[in-house]
Design an enzyme around this catalytic site. Structure first.
Site, PDB file in Angstrom:
ATOM      1  N   MET A   1     -24.402  34.211  31.551  1.00  0.00           N
ATOM      2  CA  MET A   1     -23.129  33.988  30.849  1.00  0.00           C
ATOM      3  C   MET A   1     -23.300  33.772  29.345  1.00  0.00           C
ATOM      4  SD  MET A   1     -21.179  34.602  33.318  1.00  0.00           S
ATOM      5  CE  MET A   1     -19.553  34.169  32.715  1.00  0.00           C
ATOM      6  N   ARG A   2     -24.331  34.334  28.766  1.00  0.00           N
ATOM      7  CA  ARG A   2     -24.538  34.282  27.317  1.00  0.00           C
ATOM      8  C   ARG A   2     -24.525  35.693  26.768  1.00  0.00           C
ATOM      9  NH1 ARG A   2     -24.129  29.027  25.398  1.00  0.00           N
ATOM     10  NH2 ARG A   2     -24.998  27.656  26.963  1.00  0.00           N
TER      11      ARG A   2
ATOM     12  N   ASN B   1     -26.075  45.044  32.733  1.00  0.00           N
ATOM     13  CA  ASN B   1     -25.223  43.890  33.027  1.00  0.00           C
ATOM     14  C   ASN B   1     -24.202  44.261  34.094  1.00  0.00           C
ATOM     15  OD1 ASN B   1     -24.041  41.268  32.585  1.00  0.00           O
ATOM     16  ND2 ASN B   1     -22.410  42.262  31.440  1.00  0.00           N
TER      17      ASN B   1
ATOM     18  N   HIS C   1     -20.297  43.271  35.200  1.00  0.00           N
ATOM     19  CA  HIS C   1     -19.116  42.593  34.679  1.00  0.00           C
ATOM     20  C   HIS C   1     -18.006  42.604  35.737  1.00  0.00           C
ATOM     21  CE1 HIS C   1     -16.354  41.011  31.758  1.00  0.00           C
ATOM     22  NE2 HIS C   1     -15.477  41.899  32.184  1.00  0.00           N
TER      23      HIS C   1
HETATM   24  C1  GAR Z   1     -20.408  37.702  38.947  1.00  0.00           C
HETATM   25  O1  GAR Z   1     -19.071  37.865  39.356  1.00  0.00           O
HETATM   26  C2  GAR Z   1     -20.673  38.552  37.710  1.00  0.00           C
HETATM   27  O2  GAR Z   1     -19.969  39.749  37.688  1.00  0.00           O
HETATM   28  C3  GAR Z   1     -20.208  37.625  36.621  1.00  0.00           C
HETATM   29  O3  GAR Z   1     -20.618  36.344  37.025  1.00  0.00           O
HETATM   30  C4  GAR Z   1     -20.662  36.282  38.447  1.00  0.00           C
HETATM   31  C5  GAR Z   1     -22.030  35.774  38.845  1.00  0.00           C
HETATM   32  O4  GAR Z   1     -22.082  35.505  40.207  1.00  0.00           O
HETATM   33  N1  GAR Z   1     -20.774  37.982  35.349  1.00  0.00           N
HETATM   34  C6  GAR Z   1     -20.129  37.833  34.197  1.00  0.00           C
HETATM   35  O5  GAR Z   1     -19.007  37.383  34.114  1.00  0.00           O
HETATM   36  C7  GAR Z   1     -20.925  38.258  32.981  1.00  0.00           C
HETATM   37  N2  GAR Z   1     -20.130  38.142  31.810  1.00  0.00           N
HETATM   38  P1  GAR Z   1     -23.492  35.260  40.906  1.00  0.00           P
HETATM   39  O6  GAR Z   1     -24.224  34.192  40.082  1.00  0.00           O
HETATM   40  O7  GAR Z   1     -23.137  34.758  42.265  1.00  0.00           O
HETATM   41  O8  GAR Z   1     -24.248  36.556  40.926  1.00  0.00           O
END
Ligand code: GAR
Length: 250
Positions: A145-146, A167, A169
């Site tokens: 998340m960075r 990545n 998203h």
């Molecule tokens: C996922 O939904 C991913 O798409 C999102 O964080 C979640 C992580 O879940 N990523 C973002 O928002 C990136 N900006 P997880 O830790 O269970 O894989």
């Protein structure tokens, strides 16, 4: 699976369900790769346990702590003599990175942008110190998340024209970039949601798209249901995209 395995590194911030899907896909041969490490910006992130259970090296670069330190330092609240204790990485060129970055709008003011770029470069150099010895082919952001600045990106993407950071998203880009893709999709009242795998470039969620999956949002679906539908697709899509990279197809 025959053929040479590529070496991938992973970065996470949270629960790591995508990481788990990637670990499982490497184990059962759906991805022809070996995960060399899992790093996190959050101490104690649950996903780190998943990695350790699978015998994967882990490390933490505590972003919040580093950002606080740089802030204290720049505002002079550290040390009686006001001496700076923050050491910017060797080769950090603020002008160059400021010109390249597309993460923060220029009208936010140069002070804010410069603080962002300096504090992130300190953290990113620590990431690079951990990552470099593994000589990975691909860096996979799995719920990291960075945002990453050009300082870091240019030190991973060392072959001109070849992207090496992927990545996932939680939205159908280019709609709803940022930190809450499913929430933004849901609150907008969309009838279709989805997820996107893309390469990282100098902007926020703007890099070339590798794959997408969509799902219907039915009347009465809660945000929780939307997230569950989306995540289930992420767990399929991400391994497929990594395998395409391993095969040299993307
Ligand atoms: C996922 O939904 C991913 O798409 C999102 O964080 C979640 C992580 O879940 N990523 C973002 O928002 C990136 N900006 P997880 O830790 O269970 O894989």
């Amino acid at each position: 699976m025959v053929g040479k395995k590529i070496k991938i590194g992973t970065l996470i911030s949270g629960g790591g369900t995508n990481l788990q899907a990637i670990i499982d896909s490497c184990t059962d041969g759906r991805i022809n790769a070996q995960i060399m490490f899992t790093g996190s910006d959050v101490p104690g992130a649950k996903g780190l346990e998943r990695a350790q259970k699978a015998g994967i090296d882990t490390f933490v670069v505590d972003y919040s702590k580093i950002i606080r330190h740089v802030k204290d330092d720049l505002t002079g609240s550290v040390g009686k003599n006001n001496m700076s204790s923050v050491i910017l990485p060797k080769g950090f060129n603020l002008e160059e990175i400021r010109a390249k970055q597309n993460l923060i709008n220029k009208d936010k003011g140069s002070e804010r942008i410069d603080f962002f770029l300096k504090s992130r470069a300190v953290a990113e150099q620590k990431l690079l110190d951990h990552i470099s010895p593994y000589e990975i082919d691909l860096l996979v952001l799995a719920g990291f998340m960075r945002t990453l600045t050009p300082y870091f990106i240019d030190r991973i993407n060392t072959v001109p024209g070849k992207f090496r950071i992927m990545n996932i998203h939680p939205a159908l880009l280019p709609s709803f970039p940022g930190t809450d893709g499913y929430g933004d999709t849901f609150r907008y009242g969309c009838k279709v949601g989805g997820c996107t795998v893309h390469y990282i470039d100098y902007g926020e969620d703007t890099g070339p798209i590798i794959g997408q999956r969509a799902f219907q949002i039915e009347d009465g679906d809660t945000l929780e249901v939307v997230k569950q539908k989306g995540l289930a697709l992420e767990w399929q899509l991400y391994p497929e995209c990594i395998q395409k990279f391993a095969q040299g197809l993307v």
